[in-house]
Design an enzyme around this catalytic site. Structure first.
Site: not given
Ligand code: DON
Length: 568
Positions: A377, A448
């Site tokens: 990420t 998330s």
């Protein structure tokens, strides 16, 4: 068939273990970060930080710089940056207004709860992790246009021009990137029908020009958001995904919307923390953990001391157990945020805590799972010369997402569908398990851990912080805030400091290797904690900015990667 599944699992394993240096090898990290007077960008790549800083120098604000950074990372950091992913932005404007944007991917309209189960009801993790079925409807392009429309100040063409120039001129491959590209060749070949821009052997210093992406970006500059969400680029994308067996349609793209959400806010001593609300678990878990540890004298215990680690670990364990059960997309599931973060609830959760003995995770909830984390990420923090601050974390989920690369458009597509709970109790690629709250449904957003966070001190902007790291994101953000607020470190020291992590299941504390006192680790073991010093060469890759008492900004760019602070 069996062999290819094994190969996939092994390659995923290798991909995750591939080689970022351990923190102890990173001791050359500076002890003080870059200091500037006006504005700063800290991101995963120098090219992105430079372009965004230049945009602000030209008079643009932090939101213009966000668009530039996100797109420049799509060019120079395909590991996580892409036009095929999604993310979250938290902001605090100079006048104190706060907000957040959810540009997270969504499940396609044709998705279904059991889409990753075989006939016997077993979850097939490759399906949610590799190739076309793993892709969530991308949100990144919608995200930059939402930010630009509401908060930007320069024309989109002006912001995208230097990014397009970078894609044409090319970016220079770093040592870490060369290793990463090379170690993924097998998977790229396996998932893509034809060779792609990244199908070759790379060495440090190579230049990568991405002319297809330059063209796509130019079309976005010319035609706006609809070019992607229904226009020609969208059609090419959908044809490509379907040609590869995927289920995303033009209808999915046309109906995709970003959501402006109210951030989670809470106090920790004299700090006010502003972080991402569901569908990220980040803000809720951060609130639970910080509010729990606030009741203990961490400063007196000392940084990374036995008692500090015990308190933080036990708070983390309880927060992650709640995460797995209660958290999901709030548009589909009623997430009890108030209750989970209330003092009375948190006090009850810690009632069985004792410094004498670890609380076994299976006494809180059942389950035993494998798990690992990696850094696919990306996070960046920006403060502009007007006093606006933003924290953005965006992702393709795994390294290069689903590994499926749209050669004609120049980017990788995410494998965010793996963030759903494919089946209650079955871990995803980060070892996280979930329940009904995070089950798959058409148009639902997957839960998330991304935790873009802004912290105020005494009512003024103080810190912007975030990181990649899957499940470990929340705990890395937590430790970075505490390192400055409790343990008196400057921003760069706080980022450099060794980190640890507990996520309820598996019931173990991950430590960055060779960075913690051996005797203390042994004492923890004697108290019933399982110690894992080998599976996480690094935890997180934090990029943060701190406002110093004299008004200057200090950057904390994590030397665990190529991360760079640039400003003026
Ligand atoms: O949203 C999430 O929590 C994950 N998709 C983040 C993935 C990630 O951080 C990968 N890199 N470590």
């Amino acid at each position: 068939m069996k062999k290819s599944i094994l190969l996939i699992i092994f390659s995923l394993f290798l991909a995750c273990k591939s080689a970022p240096p351990t923190i102890s090898e990173n001791i050359s990290a500076p002890e003080v970060g870059l200091i500037t007077e006006n504005a700063m960008v800290v991101s995963a790549r120098a090219e992105a930080s430079q372009i965004a800083s230049d945009i602000m120098k030209q008079g643009g604000n932090a939101f213009d710089a966000m668009v530039a950074t996100e797109m420049a990372l799509a060019v120079s950091y395909p590991f996580a940056g892409s036009l095929g992913g999604g993310g979250f932005m938290v902001y605090r404007k100079a006048n104190g207004d706060i907000g957040s944007l959810d540009f997270r991917e969504k499940a396609p309209l044709a998705a279904s709860k059991d889409m990753y189960l075989d006939e016997s009801g077993n979850a097939i993790s490759e399906k949610s992790q590799l190739g076309s079925l793993a892709i969530g409807v991308p949100g990144t392009v919608a995200g930059i246009f939402s930010v630009h429309e509401k908060l930007g100040s320069l024309p989109i063409e002006t912001i995208l021009a230097p990014v397009i120039a970078l894609a044409k001129k090319g970016y220079v491959v770093s040592e870490g990137q060369a290793k990463s590209f090379n170690s993924h060749q097998g998977l790229f070949g396996q998932v893509n029908k034809t060779s792609i821009l990244y199908t070759k052997s790379f060495k440090t210093g190579d230049t990568v020009k991405n002319l297809a992406l330059a063209k796509t970006l130019q079309k976005l500059a010319d035609n706006g958001r609809s070019e992607y969400y229904g226009g020609k680029t969208g059609e090419i994308l959908v044809d490509f995904i379907q040609d590869n067996g995927g289920i995303i349609t033009l209808e999915d793209l046309k109906s995709y919307e970003t959501v402006w959400r109210k951030p989670i806010t809470f106090n920790y001593k004299n700090l006010r923390v502003i972080s991402m609300a569901p569908p990220s678990s980040g803000g809720v878990a951060l609130a639970q953990i910080l509010k729990t540890v606030e009741k203990f004298p961490l400063q007196e215990f000392g940084h990374n001391s036995l008692k500090t680690i015990q308190v933080i670990t036990e708070a983390e364990r309880r927060a992650y157990a709640d995460r797995s059960y209660y958290l999901g997309d709030p548009d589909f599931y009623d997430v009890p945020v108030e209750k989970l973060t209330s003092d009375s609830y948190l006090d009850v959760r810690m009632e069985n805590f004792s410094f004498d003995r670890a609380t076994p995770s299976n006494s809180l909830k059942h389950g035993a799972i494998p798990g690992y984390e990696s850094l696919e990420t990306t996070h960046y923090s920006i403060v502009d010369q007007f006093g606006n601050a933003i924290a953005v974390t965006s992702t393709l989920n795994g390294a290069y997402g689903s590994k499926l690369y749209v050669e004609e458009l120049g980017f990788f597509l995410n494998n965010e569908m793996d963030d759903f709970s494919a089946k209650p109790g079955v871990p995803n690629m980060f070892g996280l398990i979930g329940a009904e709250a995070n089950s798959i449904a058409p148009e639902k957003r997957m839960l998330s851990s991304m935790t873009p966070t802004i912290v105020e001190k005494d009512g003024k902007f103080w810190m912007s912080v975030g990181t990649p790291g899957g499940a470990t994101i929340i705990t890395s953000v937590l430790q970075t805030i505490l390192n400055v607020s409790e343990f008196g470190m400057n921003m760069q020291e706080a980022v450099n400091a060794p980190r640890f992590h507990h996520q309820w299941l598996p019931d173990e504390i991950r430590f960055e290797p060779n960075s913690f006192d051996k005797e203390m680790l042994q004492t923890l073991e004697e108290k019933g904690y399982n110690i894992n010093e080998k599976d996480s060469p690094i935890l997180g890759k934090v990029d943060a900015i701190l406002k110093l008492p004299n008004g200057n900004l200090e950057g904390g760019a994590d030397r665990r990667g190529d991360d760079t602070a640039i400003g003026f």
